[in-house]
Design an enzyme around this catalytic site. Structure first.
Site, mmCIF file in Angstrom:
data_model
loop_
_atom_site.group_PDB
_atom_site.id
_atom_site.type_symbol
_atom_site.label_atom_id
_atom_site.label_comp_id
_atom_site.label_asym_id
_atom_site.label_seq_id
_atom_site.Cartn_x
_atom_site.Cartn_y
_atom_site.Cartn_z
ATOM 1 N N LYS A 95 37.057 -34.508 -33.041
ATOM 2 C CA LYS A 95 38.434 -34.889 -33.352
ATOM 3 C C LYS A 95 38.616 -35.486 -34.757
ATOM 4 O O LYS A 95 39.594 -35.207 -35.417
ATOM 5 C CB LYS A 95 38.927 -35.865 -32.297
ATOM 6 C CG LYS A 95 39.034 -35.181 -30.932
ATOM 7 C CD LYS A 95 40.127 -35.719 -30.065
ATOM 8 C CE LYS A 95 39.688 -36.917 -29.285
ATOM 9 N NZ LYS A 95 40.533 -37.144 -28.102
ATOM 10 N N GLU B 54 37.372 -43.060 -27.719
ATOM 11 C CA GLU B 54 37.633 -42.526 -29.070
ATOM 12 C C GLU B 54 39.115 -42.652 -29.430
ATOM 13 O O GLU B 54 39.450 -42.851 -30.600
ATOM 14 C CB GLU B 54 37.142 -41.076 -29.178
ATOM 15 C CG GLU B 54 35.617 -40.990 -29.186
ATOM 16 C CD GLU B 54 35.082 -39.567 -29.218
ATOM 17 O OE1 GLU B 54 35.639 -38.731 -29.934
ATOM 18 O OE2 GLU B 54 34.105 -39.302 -28.492
ATOM 19 N N HIS C 12 41.523 -45.442 -32.540
ATOM 20 C CA HIS C 12 42.620 -45.162 -33.484
ATOM 21 C C HIS C 12 43.714 -46.227 -33.447
ATOM 22 O O HIS C 12 44.628 -46.196 -34.276
ATOM 23 C CB HIS C 12 43.273 -43.804 -33.161
ATOM 24 C CG HIS C 12 42.411 -42.624 -33.475
ATOM 25 N ND1 HIS C 12 42.368 -42.036 -34.724
ATOM 26 C CD2 HIS C 12 41.558 -41.917 -32.707
ATOM 27 C CE1 HIS C 12 41.532 -41.016 -34.692
ATOM 28 N NE2 HIS C 12 41.028 -40.927 -33.481
HETATM 29 P P1 NAD Z 1 32.729 -38.359 -20.999
HETATM 30 O O1 NAD Z 1 32.551 -39.767 -21.391
HETATM 31 O O2 NAD Z 1 33.519 -38.063 -19.757
HETATM 32 O O3 NAD Z 1 31.293 -37.664 -20.813
HETATM 33 C C1 NAD Z 1 30.313 -37.692 -21.784
HETATM 34 C C2 NAD Z 1 29.046 -37.014 -21.246
HETATM 35 O O4 NAD Z 1 28.082 -36.953 -22.308
HETATM 36 C C3 NAD Z 1 28.375 -37.745 -20.088
HETATM 37 O O5 NAD Z 1 27.909 -36.798 -19.144
HETATM 38 C C4 NAD Z 1 27.163 -38.417 -20.752
HETATM 39 O O6 NAD Z 1 26.063 -38.615 -19.865
HETATM 40 C C5 NAD Z 1 26.831 -37.388 -21.815
HETATM 41 N N1 NAD Z 1 26.021 -37.918 -22.911
HETATM 42 C C6 NAD Z 1 26.237 -39.045 -23.621
HETATM 43 N N2 NAD Z 1 25.259 -39.219 -24.537
HETATM 44 C C7 NAD Z 1 24.399 -38.176 -24.379
HETATM 45 C C8 NAD Z 1 23.179 -37.789 -25.007
HETATM 46 N N3 NAD Z 1 22.651 -38.514 -25.988
HETATM 47 N N4 NAD Z 1 22.573 -36.652 -24.584
HETATM 48 C C9 NAD Z 1 23.094 -35.912 -23.579
HETATM 49 N N5 NAD Z 1 24.248 -36.212 -22.963
HETATM 50 C C10 NAD Z 1 24.886 -37.336 -23.346
HETATM 51 O O7 NAD Z 1 33.316 -37.543 -22.251
HETATM 52 P P2 NAD Z 1 34.671 -36.685 -22.326
HETATM 53 O O8 NAD Z 1 35.826 -37.597 -22.079
HETATM 54 O O9 NAD Z 1 34.510 -35.457 -21.519
HETATM 55 O O10 NAD Z 1 34.749 -36.315 -23.899
HETATM 56 C C11 NAD Z 1 33.808 -35.517 -24.581
HETATM 57 C C12 NAD Z 1 34.247 -35.319 -26.027
HETATM 58 O O11 NAD Z 1 35.346 -34.413 -26.087
HETATM 59 C C13 NAD Z 1 34.721 -36.591 -26.731
HETATM 60 O O12 NAD Z 1 34.084 -36.691 -27.976
HETATM 61 C C14 NAD Z 1 36.199 -36.377 -26.898
HETATM 62 O O13 NAD Z 1 36.737 -37.020 -28.028
HETATM 63 C C15 NAD Z 1 36.271 -34.875 -27.046
HETATM 64 N N6 NAD Z 1 37.627 -34.369 -26.751
HETATM 65 C C16 NAD Z 1 38.202 -33.525 -27.658
HETATM 66 C C17 NAD Z 1 39.489 -33.046 -27.451
HETATM 67 C C18 NAD Z 1 40.112 -32.074 -28.419
HETATM 68 O O14 NAD Z 1 41.223 -31.616 -28.155
HETATM 69 N N7 NAD Z 1 39.506 -31.746 -29.540
HETATM 70 C C19 NAD Z 1 40.202 -33.426 -26.315
HETATM 71 C C20 NAD Z 1 39.575 -34.264 -25.394
HETATM 72 C C21 NAD Z 1 38.289 -34.735 -25.628
#
Ligand code: NAD
Length: 346
Positions: A139, A209, A213
Site C-alpha cells: 500500500k 497499517e 496513517h
Molecule cells: P493478517 O494480519 O490477517 O495476516 C498476516 C499473515 O501473515 C498471518 O498469517 C501471519 O502469520 C503471516 N506472517 C506474518 N509474518 C510472517 C513471516 N515472517 N513469515 C510468514 N508469514 C508471516 O494480514 P491481512 O490483514 O490479511 O493483510 C495482509 C497485507 O495485505 C497487509 O500488508 C495489508 O496492508 C495488505 N492489504 C492491501 C490491500 C490493497 O488494496 N492493496 C487491501 C487490504 C490489505
C-alpha cells in the site's frame, strides 16, 4: 487434497488460452487475505493452490491444498504447520517454502510491518536463486519505492515481480490508468474507499497499517501496539477509522506509468471495523482535459456487495496470471498494476 478437474468442454471460456496444466500457486501469509485467497483459488481451473505459509508453519502439497482443512487448522491451532499430513512447523517458513516447493507464482499476503518487510522478502527470493512470479498488494508509496530499487536485481534473477496489485493500489489504479486515455492531460485522480469488516481481528495487519496513517501515528508506532491498544483505539472511534491524504502508492504508480505527477493523486477512505457493510462506495474519479479543451471526470465505482477480500485477491491473481505470461516470454523485473493489464483467471 483437492482434485482439480480438467477444463470442462461445456464451458467455452476455458478454451482460452489453450488448455494446459494449471499454474502452481503459493500464498505467503494466511491471515484475512491469505485465507480469502485460498477460497478465491478453489474453483479455478487455471490455478492450483499448492503452498501456503504463516509465521509459524507452512503447508505444501503438489496435488493441491484443501482450503477448508487449512483454514480450520489455522483458526483452531494457530498455524498451518499443524495441518495433517502436509504441514510443517518452522521459524523460517518463507525460506523453507522457497527451497522445497515447486511453485510458478506466489501471492504475498504478508503484513508490511516494518515498512521494509516486503522488500526483504523479495531479496530472500533473489538470494535463493528462485525464478518465477511474485505479486504483492503493498500500500505505501515508500514500500513500493524500496522495490523499485530492486528492479535490476529482480531482472537478473529471472523474477517477474508485480507490485501494488490489490484494490488500492491495484484495481483502482489500473482503472485510473485506463480512464486517463480519454484525456490529453490528467488533472486529478481521487480515490475514496469504503471498507466494512465484521471484526478487526480478521485483518490485523490491514488495520494496523491503516492506523499508521492516522494523525500522530506512524508504521513503527502501529506495529508496536498490542491488540488491547488497537481495541482501545477502536473503542474511542466507535470502530471507525477515517483516513485522509494517505501515503498510498497509487501516486508513484501513476507517475511511473506517465499518467500524471504524484501530487495530483489523493487517497482516503473510511474503514468500519464493526460492520461488514461498506460505510461508503469505493470509487476513483479521474479528472482531465480532452483534446477539445473540455474538462471532465470519469468515475469508476465498485459494487457495494464486493468485499475488500474480493477486490484484493481477484486482481492479485489476475496480475499473477499476467506476470506468468510475461515470465514465459523472458520478461523479468518489476511491474506495477498501472502498467500491465490483469488477465482473467478461469
Ligand atoms: P493478517 O494480519 O490477517 O495476516 C498476516 C499473515 O501473515 C498471518 O498469517 C501471519 O502469520 C503471516 N506472517 C506474518 N509474518 C510472517 C513471516 N515472517 N513469515 C510468514 N508469514 C508471516 O494480514 P491481512 O490483514 O490479511 O493483510 C495482509 C497485507 O495485505 C497487509 O500488508 C495489508 O496492508 C495488505 N492489504 C492491501 C490491500 C490493497 O488494496 N492493496 C487491501 C487490504 C490489505
Amino acid at each position: 487434497m483437492m482434485e482439480k478437474q480438467s477444463s470442462s468442454s461445456t464451458n467455452p471460456t476455458n478454451s482460452y488460452p489453450a488448455k494446459k496444466e494449471p499454474l502452481r500457486v503459493g500464498v505467503l501469509g494466511f491471515g484475512g487475505l491469505g485465507q480469502a485467497a485460498a477460497r478465491v483459488l478453489a474453483p479455478k481451473q487455471q490455478m492450483l493452490w499448492v503452498a501456503a505459509a504463516d509465521q509459524k508453519g507452512y503447508a505444501y502439497d503438489a496435488a493441491g491444498l484443501n482450503p477448508d482443512s487449512c483454514i480450520t487448522t489455522y483458526r483452531s491451532q494457530g498455524s498451518l504447520g499443524y495441518l495433517e499430513p502436509a504441514g510443517v512447523l518452522s521459524n523460517q517458513t518463507i525460506q523453507d517454502l522457497i527451497n522445497q516447493a515447486s511453485v510458478d507464482g506466489y501471492f504475498l499476503a504478508l503484513p508490511n510491518l516494518p515498512n521494509t518487510f516486503m522488500a526483504s522478502v523479495a531479496r530472500q527470493f533473489i538470494e535463493a536463486g528462485w525464478q518465477g512470479v511474485l505479486v504483492d498488494a503493498l500500500k505505501r508509496t515508500s514500500a513500493v519505492e524500496q522495490l523499485l530499487e530492486l528492479q535490476d536485481e529482480l531482472q537478473e534473477a529471472g523474477i517477474t515481480y508485480m507490485t501494488g496489485c490489490g484494490a488500492t493500489p491495484g484495481l483502482l489504479t489500473a482503472a485510473a490508468a485506463l480512464a486517463a486515455q480519454s484525456y490529453a492531460e490528467i488533472h486529478r485522480v481521487e480515490i475514496t474507499f469504503g471498507v466494512g469488516i465484521a471484526n478487526w481481528e480478521a485483518y490485523r495487519a490491514t488495520i494496523r497499517e491503516d492506523i499508521a496513517h492516522l494523525p500522530g501515528y506512524n508504521v513503527e508506532r502501529a506495529k508496536g501496539m498490542s491488540d488491547a491498544e488497537v481495541e482501545a483505539l477502536l473503542e474511542q472511534t466507535n470502530g471507525i477509522l477515517k483516513l485522509e491524504n494517505m501515503e498510498h502508492a497509487d501516486d508513484v504508480m501513476l507517475e511511473l506509468a506517465g499518467i500524471c505527477s504524484r501530487d495530483r493523486v489523493t487517497v482516503g477512505g473510511i474503514v468500519d471495523t464493526r460492520n461488514p457493510q461498506k460505510p461508503l462506495k469505493t470509487n476513483v474519479q479521474i479528472t482531465g482535459r480532452t483534446f477539445e479543451g473540455k474538462i471532465s471526470t470519469h468515475t469508476f465505482t465498485l459494487g457495494n456487495e464486493t468485499s475488500m477480500a474480493a477486490n484484493v485477491c481477484g486482481p492479485a491473481f489476475g496480475y499473477l496470471k499476467a506476470g506468468v505470461s510475461l515470465h514465459q516470454r523472458g520478461i523479468y523485473g518489476l511491474f506495477t498494476a498501472a502498467e500491465v493489464m490483469p488477465h482473467f483467471v478461469n
